[in-house]
Scaffold this active site. Structure first.
Site, PDB file in Angstrom:
ATOM      1  N   LYS A 105       0.820  -1.234   0.000  1.00  0.00           N
ATOM      2  CA  LYS A 105       0.000   0.000   0.000  1.00  0.00           C
ATOM      3  C   LYS A 105       0.837   1.259   0.000  1.00  0.00           C
ATOM      4  CE  LYS A 105       0.471  -2.313   3.742  1.00  0.00           C
ATOM      5  NZ  LYS A 105      -0.136  -2.888   4.905  1.00  0.00           N
ATOM      6  N   GLU A 129      -5.478  -6.133  -4.338  1.00  0.00           N
ATOM      7  CA  GLU A 129      -6.499  -6.438  -3.318  1.00  0.00           C
ATOM      8  C   GLU A 129      -5.865  -6.567  -1.933  1.00  0.00           C
ATOM      9  OE1 GLU A 129     -10.183  -7.126  -3.702  1.00  0.00           O
ATOM     10  OE2 GLU A 129      -9.612  -6.474  -1.696  1.00  0.00           O
ATOM     11  N   GLY A 134      -6.316  -6.581   4.419  1.00  0.00           N
ATOM     12  CA  GLY A 134      -5.933  -7.999   4.438  1.00  0.00           C
ATOM     13  C   GLY A 134      -6.790  -8.880   3.560  1.00  0.00           C
ATOM     14  N   GLY A 187       3.305 -11.058  13.083  1.00  0.00           N
ATOM     15  CA  GLY A 187       3.508 -10.729  11.654  1.00  0.00           C
ATOM     16  C   GLY A 187       2.551  -9.689  11.115  1.00  0.00           C
ATOM     17  N   ASP A 201       0.175   3.840   7.641  1.00  0.00           N
ATOM     18  CA  ASP A 201      -0.358   2.676   6.926  1.00  0.00           C
ATOM     19  C   ASP A 201      -1.852   2.862   6.634  1.00  0.00           C
ATOM     20  OD1 ASP A 201       0.045  -0.393   6.238  1.00  0.00           O
ATOM     21  OD2 ASP A 201      -1.774  -0.270   7.457  1.00  0.00           O
ATOM     22  N   LYS A 205      -3.796   3.279   2.967  1.00  0.00           N
ATOM     23  CA  LYS A 205      -4.957   2.461   2.568  1.00  0.00           C
ATOM     24  C   LYS A 205      -6.176   3.338   2.292  1.00  0.00           C
ATOM     25  CE  LYS A 205      -3.506  -1.521   5.354  1.00  0.00           C
ATOM     26  NZ  LYS A 205      -3.533  -2.027   6.735  1.00  0.00           N
ATOM     27  N   GLY A 302      -2.001 -10.474   8.477  1.00  0.00           N
ATOM     28  CA  GLY A 302      -1.609 -11.853   8.748  1.00  0.00           C
ATOM     29  C   GLY A 302      -1.347 -12.629   7.465  1.00  0.00           C
TER      30      GLY A 302
HETATM   31  P1  NDP Z   1       8.096  -9.382   5.612  1.00  0.00           P
HETATM   32  O1  NDP Z   1       9.194  -8.528   6.139  1.00  0.00           O
HETATM   33  O2  NDP Z   1       7.585 -10.485   6.462  1.00  0.00           O
HETATM   34  O3  NDP Z   1       8.523 -10.024   4.215  1.00  0.00           O
HETATM   35  C1  NDP Z   1       9.229  -9.337   3.224  1.00  0.00           C
HETATM   36  C2  NDP Z   1      10.206 -10.303   2.572  1.00  0.00           C
HETATM   37  O4  NDP Z   1      10.820  -9.638   1.478  1.00  0.00           O
HETATM   38  C3  NDP Z   1      11.334 -10.706   3.533  1.00  0.00           C
HETATM   39  O5  NDP Z   1      11.733 -12.027   3.291  1.00  0.00           O
HETATM   40  C4  NDP Z   1      12.407  -9.694   3.163  1.00  0.00           C
HETATM   41  O6  NDP Z   1      13.708 -10.112   3.500  1.00  0.00           O
HETATM   42  C5  NDP Z   1      12.241  -9.653   1.659  1.00  0.00           C
HETATM   43  N1  NDP Z   1      12.794  -8.423   1.098  1.00  0.00           N
HETATM   44  C6  NDP Z   1      12.583  -7.159   1.531  1.00  0.00           C
HETATM   45  N2  NDP Z   1      13.291  -6.309   0.771  1.00  0.00           N
HETATM   46  C7  NDP Z   1      13.946  -7.040  -0.140  1.00  0.00           C
HETATM   47  C8  NDP Z   1      14.842  -6.724  -1.185  1.00  0.00           C
HETATM   48  N3  NDP Z   1      15.222  -5.461  -1.414  1.00  0.00           N
HETATM   49  N4  NDP Z   1      15.324  -7.729  -1.952  1.00  0.00           N
HETATM   50  C9  NDP Z   1      14.961  -9.015  -1.712  1.00  0.00           C
HETATM   51  N5  NDP Z   1      14.123  -9.378  -0.725  1.00  0.00           N
HETATM   52  C10 NDP Z   1      13.623  -8.397   0.048  1.00  0.00           C
HETATM   53  O7  NDP Z   1       6.927  -8.393   5.207  1.00  0.00           O
HETATM   54  P2  NDP Z   1       5.369  -8.727   5.102  1.00  0.00           P
HETATM   55  O8  NDP Z   1       5.161 -10.001   4.408  1.00  0.00           O
HETATM   56  O9  NDP Z   1       4.730  -8.480   6.419  1.00  0.00           O
HETATM   57  O10 NDP Z   1       4.897  -7.502   4.188  1.00  0.00           O
HETATM   58  C11 NDP Z   1       5.148  -7.524   2.803  1.00  0.00           C
HETATM   59  C12 NDP Z   1       4.240  -6.498   2.135  1.00  0.00           C
HETATM   60  O11 NDP Z   1       2.891  -6.867   2.393  1.00  0.00           O
HETATM   61  C13 NDP Z   1       4.384  -5.076   2.632  1.00  0.00           C
HETATM   62  O12 NDP Z   1       4.169  -4.213   1.554  1.00  0.00           O
HETATM   63  C14 NDP Z   1       3.247  -4.931   3.643  1.00  0.00           C
HETATM   64  O13 NDP Z   1       2.820  -3.604   3.789  1.00  0.00           O
HETATM   65  C15 NDP Z   1       2.191  -5.763   2.977  1.00  0.00           C
HETATM   66  N6  NDP Z   1       1.159  -6.306   3.845  1.00  0.00           N
HETATM   67  C16 NDP Z   1       1.493  -6.971   4.972  1.00  0.00           C
HETATM   68  C17 NDP Z   1       0.530  -7.580   5.730  1.00  0.00           C
HETATM   69  C18 NDP Z   1       0.842  -8.352   6.959  1.00  0.00           C
HETATM   70  O14 NDP Z   1      -0.089  -8.804   7.642  1.00  0.00           O
HETATM   71  N7  NDP Z   1       2.102  -8.528   7.318  1.00  0.00           N
HETATM   72  C19 NDP Z   1      -0.895  -7.502   5.346  1.00  0.00           C
HETATM   73  C20 NDP Z   1      -1.143  -6.753   4.134  1.00  0.00           C
HETATM   74  C21 NDP Z   1      -0.147  -6.196   3.421  1.00  0.00           C
HETATM   75  P3  NDP Z   1      14.308  -9.592   4.923  1.00  0.00           P
HETATM   76  O15 NDP Z   1      13.426 -10.157   5.973  1.00  0.00           O
HETATM   77  O16 NDP Z   1      15.702 -10.146   4.925  1.00  0.00           O
HETATM   78  O17 NDP Z   1      14.266  -8.099   4.888  1.00  0.00           O
HETATM   79  N1  HSE Z   2       0.639  -3.559   9.095  1.00  0.00           N
HETATM   80  C1  HSE Z   2      -0.620  -3.714   8.488  1.00  0.00           C
HETATM   81  C2  HSE Z   2      -1.689  -3.749   9.550  1.00  0.00           C
HETATM   82  C3  HSE Z   2      -0.656  -4.994   7.696  1.00  0.00           C
HETATM   83  O1  HSE Z   2      -1.353  -3.936  10.715  1.00  0.00           O
HETATM   84  O2  HSE Z   2      -2.857  -3.569   9.224  1.00  0.00           O
HETATM   85  C4  HSE Z   2      -1.925  -5.180   6.920  1.00  0.00           C
HETATM   86  O3  HSE Z   2      -2.020  -4.256   5.883  1.00  0.00           O
END
Ligand code: NDP
Ligand code: HSE
Length: 424
Positions: A105, A129, A134, A187, A201, A205, A302
């Site tokens: 986002k 989406e 989420g 997470g 954030d 959104k 999540g």
């Molecule tokens: P995480 O930190 O859990 O996962 C991100 C992954 O991408 C990690 O493995 C990270 O490695 C890797 N990464 C980050 N930067 C790079 C890079 N430059 N090159 C290669 N790999 C990279 O994040 P989330 O899964 O929580 O979030 C991901 C996206 O989803 C974000 O945009 C977030 O806003 C969005 N989101 C998250 C939600 C949630 O519940 N967590 C819900 C909805 C959206 P490393 O850990 O080594 O940095």
């Molecule tokens: N960090 C965000 C939240 C993840 O807590 O709502 C979902 O977009």
């Protein structure tokens, strides 16, 4: 049966959740959707996230250029987060004609207007989406279900981390730091949780959701934003005593050409449905001029709920019929839009004052002189000749309340203005 190869960039919480769903439901998706989806490459910083999930390390890819050049890969999921290098990577992939599904986002709120034309020029799609609320399918609903309605408002709880923290502070009396650590461990939180707790954030959104709902760009930079870092256990105690819960709300309204968009903590009456939305759950109310009131509710963060939104987009994208915004996606307000900063709300205001005759009346007079009408007032004796004053106001204009408080703040008898929280 169609066979499709895709890639994932960022195998963390959300990317991992999406991978799990494809692994668990591959046969089911084949039988119901007629498509066999295989993850052919995974880009991350190193192989550790693949090894953690027992994924063959031969899938590891260390360069976006390899993904862009691979003719077998039709679509890429971006779940790395952050603006760069995500923006550069997505641009390269779109230019190579590959559709992108993202949960990012922040990137969308900041650069949607640049990325969408690239997708369009290259005949591919940008799907998002998972970026808002989420697992709740609100983006698709806004794009595909209310074409005949003028949406008048879209508001609710759209950040899971802050809702988790506020719920835990309210129901279990956990302190703020402990609740935040739990949300991070589960997470839900962003890599930098400041984005969650300071309301960025939710503002990203809201910018996306309000733009879709109102068919005009609502730049996130214009959204009034206040986070939850100043909310104390005393505020929560006072809210309960007055019959409220505190929630971080995102509020978007459109009335003709007048548009309002803001994110801030709100006193929500305890019997309102939003007051009982707890943990990382989210809820969004939508009102259309013909459909009336709707409520969307579900897990707002999540691995698996968000992964579900990603996979739904992947299946949609693989149909190969991308759609784009039905408004000029310029990143700026449309010319006809009148953005309202001086919104109306009820207010909860808490003062610490000298426990002296006339203080309450002086404060009330200034509020009244500014057109701010008091709904109820409570005085409690405090420590060392002080008193706590709690006011709830009727609906008033933001600027009028702030102007009154600027005057009151200067009184010698007012030790501090401890809290100003808007009331739903
Ligand atoms: P995480 O930190 O859990 O996962 C991100 C992954 O991408 C990690 O493995 C990270 O490695 C890797 N990464 C980050 N930067 C790079 C890079 N430059 N090159 C290669 N790999 C990279 O994040 P989330 O899964 O929580 O979030 C991901 C996206 O989803 C974000 O945009 C977030 O806003 C969005 N989101 C998250 C939600 C949630 O519940 N967590 C819900 C909805 C959206 P490393 O850990 O080594 O940095
Ligand atoms: N960090 C965000 C939240 C993840 O807590 O709502 C979902 O977009």
């Amino acid at each position: 049966m169609k066979s499709k190869k895709i890639a994932i960039m960022g195998l963390g919480t959300v990317g991992g959740g999406a991978y799990d769903i494809l692994a668990a439901n591959r046969e089911y998706i084949k039988s119901t959707q007629g498509v066999d989806i295989t993850v052919a490459a995974i880009l991350d910083r190193d192989k550790a996230p693949l090894e953690k999930r027992g994924i063959d390390s031969s899938l590891f890819c260390d360069s976006v250029d390899k993904l862009a050049a691979d003719p077998d890969i039709e679509l890429v999921i971006e779940t790395m987060g952050g603006v760069e290098p995500a923006k550069t990577f997505i641009t390269k992939l779109l230019k190579a004609g590959k559709s992108v599904v993202t949960a990012n986002k922040e990137l969308l709120a900041k650069h949607w207007s640049e990325l969408e034309p690239i997708a369009k020029q290259n005949g591919c799609g940008l799907y998002f989406e998972a970026s808002c609320v989420g697992g709740v399918p609100i983006v698709r609903a806004l794009g595909e279900s209310f074409q005949g309605d003028k949406v008048k408002s879209v508001y609710g709880i759209i950040n899971g981390t802050t809702n988790y923290i506020l719920s835990k502070m309210s129901s279990e009396k956990l302190d703020y730091g402990q609740a935040l650590s739990e949300a991070q461990a589960l997470g839900f939180a962003e890599a930098d949780p400041t984005s969650d707790v300071e309301g960025y954030d939710a503002a990203y959104k809201l910018s996306i959701l309000a733009s879709l709902a109102f068919h005009t760009c609502i730049p996130y930079t214009d959204i009034y934003r206040e986070g939850i870092t100043k909310i104390t256990s005393q505020d929560i105690y006072n809210a309960h005593a007055l019959g409220y819960e505190i929630k971080l709300l995102a509020i978007g309204k459109r009335d003709g050409n007048d548009v309002e968009a803001r994110v801030h903590p709100v006193f929500v009456p305890s019997d309102h449905a939003l007051a009982s939305v707890s943990g990382a759950y989210n809820a969004v109310y939508l009102n259309g001029d013909h459909v009336g009131d709707l409520m969307f509710y579900g897990a707002g963060a999540g691995a698996h709920p968000t992964g579900s939104a990603i996979i739904s987009d992947v299946i949609k994208a693989l149909e190969g019929k991308p759609t784009y915004c039905d408004f000029e996606n310029s990143g700026k307000f449309g010319k006809d839009i009148n953005f309202i900063n001086d919104f109306e709300s009820g207010y909860y205001i808490c003062f610490t004052v000298d426990d002296k005759t006339g203080v309450l009346s002086k404060i009330s007079t200034v509020l009244s002189d500014n057109g701010v009408s008091i709904k109820s007032a409570i005085q409690r004796t405090g420590k060392a000749d002080t008193a706590t004053l709690l006011f709830l106001t009727h609906k008033a204009r933001e600027h009028a309340v702030m102007h009154a408080l600027d005057t009151i703040r200067k009184f010698d008898t007012v030790r501090s203005i401890d809290s100003i929280i808007r009331v739903l």
